[in-house]
Structures are given as C-alpha cells and as structure tokens.
Design a protein around this motif. Structure first.
Motif, PDB file in Angstrom:
ATOM      1  N   LEU A  45       0.826  -1.206   0.000  1.00  0.00           N
ATOM      2  CA  LEU A  45       0.000   0.000   0.000  1.00  0.00           C
ATOM      3  C   LEU A  45       0.861   1.257   0.000  1.00  0.00           C
ATOM      4  O   LEU A  45       0.579   2.210  -0.738  1.00  0.00           O
ATOM      5  CB  LEU A  45      -0.929  -0.018   1.212  1.00  0.00           C
ATOM      6  CG  LEU A  45      -1.996   1.071   1.272  1.00  0.00           C
ATOM      7  CD1 LEU A  45      -2.942   0.966   0.084  1.00  0.00           C
ATOM      8  CD2 LEU A  45      -2.787   0.975   2.577  1.00  0.00           C
ATOM      9  N   VAL A  46       1.904   1.270   0.806  1.00  0.00           N
ATOM     10  CA  VAL A  46       2.790   2.441   0.842  1.00  0.00           C
ATOM     11  C   VAL A  46       3.469   2.640  -0.508  1.00  0.00           C
ATOM     12  O   VAL A  46       3.517   3.760  -1.056  1.00  0.00           O
ATOM     13  CB  VAL A  46       3.835   2.288   1.970  1.00  0.00           C
ATOM     14  CG1 VAL A  46       4.886   3.390   1.877  1.00  0.00           C
ATOM     15  CG2 VAL A  46       3.159   2.315   3.329  1.00  0.00           C
ATOM     16  N   LEU A  47       3.984   1.568  -1.086  1.00  0.00           N
ATOM     17  CA  LEU A  47       4.674   1.674  -2.365  1.00  0.00           C
ATOM     18  C   LEU A  47       3.740   2.125  -3.478  1.00  0.00           C
ATOM     19  O   LEU A  47       4.078   3.002  -4.286  1.00  0.00           O
ATOM     20  CB  LEU A  47       5.309   0.321  -2.729  1.00  0.00           C
ATOM     21  CG  LEU A  47       6.547  -0.080  -1.943  1.00  0.00           C
ATOM     22  CD1 LEU A  47       6.991  -1.486  -2.328  1.00  0.00           C
ATOM     23  CD2 LEU A  47       7.681   0.910  -2.181  1.00  0.00           C
ATOM     24  N   VAL A  48       2.554   1.549  -3.536  1.00  0.00           N
ATOM     25  CA  VAL A  48       1.654   1.884  -4.632  1.00  0.00           C
ATOM     26  C   VAL A  48       1.120   3.303  -4.487  1.00  0.00           C
ATOM     27  O   VAL A  48       0.885   3.994  -5.492  1.00  0.00           O
ATOM     28  CB  VAL A  48       0.504   0.856  -4.715  1.00  0.00           C
ATOM     29  CG1 VAL A  48      -0.554   1.093  -3.640  1.00  0.00           C
ATOM     30  CG2 VAL A  48      -0.155   0.895  -6.089  1.00  0.00           C
ATOM     31  N   MET A  49       0.949   3.786  -3.262  1.00  0.00           N
ATOM     32  CA  MET A  49       0.475   5.151  -3.080  1.00  0.00           C
ATOM     33  C   MET A  49       1.549   6.157  -3.466  1.00  0.00           C
ATOM     34  O   MET A  49       1.264   7.166  -4.127  1.00  0.00           O
ATOM     35  CB  MET A  49       0.035   5.361  -1.636  1.00  0.00           C
ATOM     36  CG  MET A  49      -1.203   4.586  -1.225  1.00  0.00           C
ATOM     37  SD  MET A  49      -2.625   4.905  -2.283  1.00  0.00           S
ATOM     38  CE  MET A  49      -2.832   6.651  -2.066  1.00  0.00           C
ATOM     39  N   VAL A  50       2.793   5.906  -3.074  1.00  0.00           N
ATOM     40  CA  VAL A  50       3.876   6.829  -3.413  1.00  0.00           C
ATOM     41  C   VAL A  50       4.136   6.821  -4.915  1.00  0.00           C
ATOM     42  O   VAL A  50       4.179   7.876  -5.573  1.00  0.00           O
ATOM     43  CB  VAL A  50       5.149   6.461  -2.633  1.00  0.00           C
ATOM     44  CG1 VAL A  50       6.329   7.317  -3.106  1.00  0.00           C
ATOM     45  CG2 VAL A  50       4.936   6.651  -1.137  1.00  0.00           C
ATOM     46  N   LEU A  51       4.310   5.632  -5.486  1.00  0.00           N
ATOM     47  CA  LEU A  51       4.598   5.540  -6.918  1.00  0.00           C
ATOM     48  C   LEU A  51       3.413   6.008  -7.760  1.00  0.00           C
ATOM     49  O   LEU A  51       3.583   6.697  -8.767  1.00  0.00           O
ATOM     50  CB  LEU A  51       4.961   4.097  -7.277  1.00  0.00           C
ATOM     51  CG  LEU A  51       6.243   3.537  -6.642  1.00  0.00           C
ATOM     52  CD1 LEU A  51       6.434   2.079  -7.033  1.00  0.00           C
ATOM     53  CD2 LEU A  51       7.445   4.366  -7.047  1.00  0.00           C
ATOM     54  N   GLY A  52       2.194   5.644  -7.348  1.00  0.00           N
ATOM     55  CA  GLY A  52       1.014   6.055  -8.093  1.00  0.00           C
ATOM     56  C   GLY A  52       0.800   7.555  -8.065  1.00  0.00           C
ATOM     57  O   GLY A  52       0.448   8.164  -9.079  1.00  0.00           O
ATOM     58  N   ALA A  53       1.022   8.174  -6.895  1.00  0.00           N
ATOM     59  CA  ALA A  53       0.878   9.624  -6.794  1.00  0.00           C
ATOM     60  C   ALA A  53       1.916  10.342  -7.645  1.00  0.00           C
ATOM     61  O   ALA A  53       1.605  11.327  -8.333  1.00  0.00           O
ATOM     62  CB  ALA A  53       0.984  10.060  -5.337  1.00  0.00           C
ATOM     63  N   MET A  54       3.149   9.880  -7.622  1.00  0.00           N
ATOM     64  CA  MET A  54       4.200  10.509  -8.426  1.00  0.00           C
ATOM     65  C   MET A  54       3.901  10.378  -9.917  1.00  0.00           C
ATOM     66  O   MET A  54       4.046  11.341 -10.685  1.00  0.00           O
ATOM     67  CB  MET A  54       5.556   9.886  -8.090  1.00  0.00           C
ATOM     68  CG  MET A  54       6.018  10.179  -6.669  1.00  0.00           C
ATOM     69  SD  MET A  54       7.449   9.194  -6.152  1.00  0.00           S
ATOM     70  CE  MET A  54       8.669   9.737  -7.318  1.00  0.00           C
ATOM     71  N   CYS A  55       3.482   9.196 -10.335  1.00  0.00           N
ATOM     72  CA  CYS A  55       3.183   8.968 -11.750  1.00  0.00           C
ATOM     73  C   CYS A  55       1.985   9.799 -12.196  1.00  0.00           C
ATOM     74  O   CYS A  55       2.015  10.436 -13.261  1.00  0.00           O
ATOM     75  CB  CYS A  55       2.928   7.485 -11.989  1.00  0.00           C
ATOM     76  SG  CYS A  55       2.619   7.043 -13.703  1.00  0.00           S
ATOM     77  N   ALA A  56       0.924   9.820 -11.388  1.00  0.00           N
ATOM     78  CA  ALA A  56      -0.259  10.597 -11.743  1.00  0.00           C
ATOM     79  C   ALA A  56       0.051  12.089 -11.793  1.00  0.00           C
ATOM     80  O   ALA A  56      -0.463  12.804 -12.661  1.00  0.00           O
ATOM     81  CB  ALA A  56      -1.381  10.324 -10.735  1.00  0.00           C
TER      82      ALA A  56
END
Length: 294
Positions: free
Chosen positions: A98-109
């Motif tokens: 969850l931490v990884l996907v939120m950080v990476l997803g927010a940066m990508c978006a």
C-alpha cells in the motif's frame, strides 16, 4: 425617532409540498435501505455470535446464543491454526504494498497530469489498459518471472505483484485530482524557489489528500481480500496470507472442520477492514463532496 429600531421585514418561510408520489418513493427507498442493511448486518452478527460457539452448539442451535462467551475459538484460530502468523504476513504484505503503490502512483499521476512531454498520453493510456487486463492471463507469466527472480513463494514477491496490479487504478484515480489543482499554486512554489520534489511533496500532494485517502481505502480493501494471486504465487504455508488460510482451513477436513474456530478466523479477517473504513470514512465522504463541487 431616536432609539426606535427599524423593523426588518422577515421573509415568509417556504414550505416544501410533498406529493403522494414523493412519499411513496421515500417509503420504498427507506424499505429497500432497511432490507439491504439487514442483508449485510445480520450475517455478520450471526458469524460473530457463532464464533463463540462450539461446533456441536452451531449444529444443534444455529440461531441460539452461545453457552459461554469466552475466547477459546479465537485463541484456537490464532495459535493452533496459525492465523496469528497469517495475520502478520497479511499486514506486512498489504502494508508495504500500500505504501509503495500510493507513493509511486501519486508521483506517476502527478507527472502525467501536470507536465506535457512526448509520450505522456501513450503512458496514460497504457496505464488505463492495465485496468482491463485480466489477472488470470497474467498468472503463468508472473509465475515464471518470480521464479527466475527467486521471489516465488516469498512475501517480497507478493508485495511486488500487488503493487503492479494496484498501480493502474491508483494512477487513474489520482490523475483527475492532480489535473484539477490550480496552476497558480504550483507557479507560486516555483517563484519561492521550491524544487520539483519539494513542490510535489510539500505543496501539491497535501492538496490531493482527499483523493489519496479514498484510493488508499480502495487499495487496502482490494489488497487485503486478494485471493487469486497468493493462491497461485505463494504455496509456502509459512508465508500464507489470511485469504489463503481461510480457504485451506475450510477445505482441510471436510465436515470435521472446527466451525467455531472457522467463524472466529472470519471475524479476525473482517474486523481490520471495518476498522480502517470507520476511521477513514470521513476522508472518503470529503473526497466525494469535493469531487461534486468541482
């Protein structure tokens, strides 16, 4: 005349007239909500009550109260059937993913929404295509990829797989939030000398907090209840997660299952999801209201 306050004309209160059809629709709506609440709540209450019974009590009186309200079934499920270890494994996998996907997803978006560069639209559409890719088609390639990487039947392998499958939805959800943020705030941060990283983490990301909270709840629910991926990619019993443990427990002994411990395991699995939703439901409602206002 001095000392005499002028009278302020009051607006007449407007009474909303409700017709017979409105009352009928309202009554039907309330009846359907009550029925739906009963369908959802009553099985949970029955499961909770059965978690304090023995198997004999459950078959003798399915809807009766337990003879004793003790934690024997919970202790049995936690220790004897290893749900304590599986609970820890699930928390580790879901927490890191969850931490990884939120950080990476927010940066990508953020990059796709705020910056125009060659290929940005293609990357965004590829992310959307990931939402339509069935997980069943990826099982065999994922199996060989994780085996070649030495991550098959390991918790890090599950974490990486969870992140890969949750990332497209996270980017799609947060893309709209970052797209609607005002450009003036980003430009003001640049004028004050903030770098791209500082602008993102200290200015833009806090403004997308409602969207972050909402997508975090959805991702948590999806990752916590994930079943297909761990079943296919994690066959080591010492690394089982709760969804695997529930399936293995229910099918291990046929009709000789300790149903009291099984219902206790169900409660252990469900309660964290309810707690997370109750804690963050205000953030979820806030994001929905802000989305409608925009």
């Amino acid at each position: 005349m001095v000392g005499v306050e002028p009278k302020i004309a009051q607006r007449p209160t407007r009474r909303v007239k409700t017709s017979g059809s409105d009352k009928t629709v309202g009554s039907i709506s309330h009846a359907m909500l009550i029925l739906w609440s009963a369908v959802v709540v009553l099985p949970l209450l029955w499961t909770f009550m059965s978690s304090f019974k023995t198997t004999k009590e459950i078959f003798a009186s399915p809807f009766g109260l337990p003879a004793t309200w003790d934690l024997t079934n919970y202790l049995s499920a936690w220790n004897q059937y290893s749900f304590g270890r599986m609970f820890v494994n699930t928390v580790i996998v879901v927490g890191f993913a969850l931490v990884l996907v939120m950080v990476l997803g927010a940066m990508c978006a953020y990059v796709l929404a705020r910056f125009a560069f060659p290929g940005s639209r293609a990357i965004y559409y590829l992310m959307l295509a990931g939402l339509m890719f069935p997980v069943f088609l990826a099982i065999v390639p994922l199996f060989f990829i994780l085996r070649n990487m030495g991550l098959l039947n390991t918790l890090p392998g599950l974490i990486i797989t969870y992140v890969a499958f949750a990332l497209p939805f996270t980017v799609f959800f947060l893309f709209a939030f970052f797209k609607t943020l005002p450009d003036e705030i980003q430009e003001a941060a640049y004028v004050d000398g903030a770098s791209e990283w500082r602008t993102f983490f200290q200015v833009m990301l806090p403004m997308a907090k409602p969207g972050m909270a909402s997508v975090a709840i959805f991702n948590f629910l999806g990752l916590w209840n994930q079943f297909i991926l761990p079943i296919a990619l994690n066959t080591d019993q010492s690394n089982y997660v709760l969804s695997q443990g529930m399936a293995a427990f229910a099918s291990s002994a046929g009709y000789a299952v300790n149903f009291g411990a099984l219902f206790a395991a169900v409660i252990i699995t469900v309660v964290p999801v309810l707690i997370i939703y109750v804690i963050f439901q205000r953030q979820l409602q806030g994001s929905v209201s802000q989305g409608t206002m925009k």
